[in-house]
Design an enzyme around this catalytic site. Structure first.
Site, PDB file in Angstrom:
ATOM      1  N   LYS A   1      -8.567 -13.315 -18.289  1.00  0.00           N
ATOM      2  CA  LYS A   1      -7.955 -13.039 -17.162  1.00  0.00           C
ATOM      3  C   LYS A   1      -7.513 -12.748 -15.357  1.00  0.00           C
ATOM      4  O   LYS A   1      -6.810 -13.155 -14.350  1.00  0.00           O
ATOM      5  CB  LYS A   1      -6.033 -13.919 -17.416  1.00  0.00           C
ATOM      6  CG  LYS A   1      -5.478 -12.901 -17.846  1.00  0.00           C
ATOM      7  CD  LYS A   1      -4.732 -11.904 -17.054  1.00  0.00           C
ATOM      8  CE  LYS A   1      -4.478 -10.830 -18.272  1.00  0.00           C
ATOM      9  NZ  LYS A   1      -2.757 -10.145 -17.101  1.00  0.00           N
TER      10      LYS A   1
ATOM     11  N   SER B   1       4.908   1.285 -16.182  1.00  0.00           N
ATOM     12  CA  SER B   1       5.835   0.058 -15.916  1.00  0.00           C
ATOM     13  C   SER B   1       6.110  -1.687 -16.965  1.00  0.00           C
ATOM     14  O   SER B   1       7.375  -0.727 -17.491  1.00  0.00           O
ATOM     15  CB  SER B   1       5.760  -1.835 -14.882  1.00  0.00           C
ATOM     16  OG  SER B   1       3.866  -1.825 -14.781  1.00  0.00           O
TER      17      SER B   1
END
Length: 346
Positions: free
Chosen positions: A193, A12
């Protein structure tokens, strides 16, 4: 002549970035091993497996030949999972006919070696093939980039000239690019993160609500900044796009595969079951192991990372891990800021 860009990886994110580059009138060749996916790209101008309902520019050409993809390309976008970085870098070395600038857009750290992606690339590619390494990172879901929704990212390299060139190649009215000289901070922020996003998903899966997630994001940022600064990053980077920006979007969006994986874990599913159902790489799992190892190496307190490590690799129940976090010894919140500033001064 229009500059040619090779995009290696047709997931993606690689596909969305190819769209950005094609919108900028660049000659884009996308490479992947999957023949059906490349045939679909060339015939229908779609990538239904990863970006359904998105019509891609007809100027993006798909190929399963790495030699064809690299032919005439001075800039190579490396959009493969962290675990495939070394293999693809070795293939570039065997195939490239001239030095290239690598733009890596993955977010992870290699467990055990504890190397950042730029360091892995530099290990595998000699100077005769590798001109520069640039990292592109920030709050940027592929699904929204492919819809040409406003998105802002940061690029970083040891070479300011290389960063500025990549900034020029990618930047347009939908995709804004800043330069940041802190290569370590940009890579560490983007990688770690994903750990906090997994934890945020677990919290939501347990039904703990917004208060708990806000605390996870805030305290997670403190962990990232503590470790990153100890590793040589500029603490200000973590208040920018590659830090708090990426952290917020990854911890709060249903587009985030790390959040989705954590959400399923919080609902009681086992890790193997979660990874099988995702169908895409969840970088946060490998990065949790690396983050745990880095915290031990640099002697940095990372309680959220340690709690997630126990859930993923030691079969601890998520609720027990949260209870242990809440029962930690009391602290002064500004101790973290003092620690970070002291590390930077040292």
């Amino acid at each position: 002549m229009t500059e040619k860009i090779a995009v290696l990886g047709a997931g993606s994110w690689g596909t969305a970035l190819a769209l950005v580059l094609a919108d900028n009138d660049l000659d884009v060749a996308m490479w992947a091993k999957n023949e059906d996916r490349m045939a679909e790209l060339n015939t229908h101008h779609t990538n239904s497996r990863y970006l359904p309902n998105i019509l891609l520019p007809e100027t993006i050409r798909g190929t399963t030949s790495l030699d064809e993809a690299l032919e005439g390309a001075e800039t190579v976008v490396l959009a493969v999972p962290t675990k495939a970085i070394r293999e693809v870098a070795q293939q570039i070395v065997e195939t490239a006919k001239a030095p290239v600038t690598i733009v890596h857009v993955s977010k992870g750290i290699e467990p055990d070696s504890l190397l950042r992606i730029s360091e892995m690339i530099e290990q595998e590619m000699p100077a005769s093939v590798l001109k520069n390494v640039v990292v592109l990172s920030g709050p940027s879901h592929a699904e929204e980039v492919s819809l040409r929704h406003p998105t802002t990212v940061a690029v970083s390299s040891r070479s300011l000239e290389a960063s500025q060139k990549i900034q020029d190649l990618f930047m347009n009215q939908h995709f804004r690019v800043y330069t940041n000289p802190d290569l370590i901070g940009v890579e560490i922020g983007g990688a770690l993160k994903n750990i906090i996003a997994l934890a945020a998903g677990i919290s939501d899966g347990l039904g703990y609500g917004d208060n708990a997630k806000a605390a996870l994001i805030t305290r997670g940022l403190a962990e990232i900044a503590r470790l990153g600064t100890k590793m040589g990053a500029n603490p200000l980077t973590f208040s920018g796009l590659a830090g708090i920006g990426d952290l917020i979007v990854t911890c709060t969006s249903v587009h985030s595969r790390n959040w989705r994986a954590g959400h399923m874990l919080g609902q009681g599913k086992k890790l193997d079951e979660v990874l099988e159902s995702m169908g895409m790489v969840v970088e946060g799992v490998r990065t949790t192991k690396a983050g745990y190892q880095l915290s031990e190496k640099y002697d940095v307190q990372m309680p959220i990372t340690h709690a997630l490590y126990h859930i993923l690799f030691q079969a601890q129940e998520p609720k027990k891990a949260v209870d242990d976090l809440m029962a930690r010894v009391k602290k002064h919140e500004l101790e973290d800021l003092i620690d970070i500033l002291d590390t930077k001064q040292d």
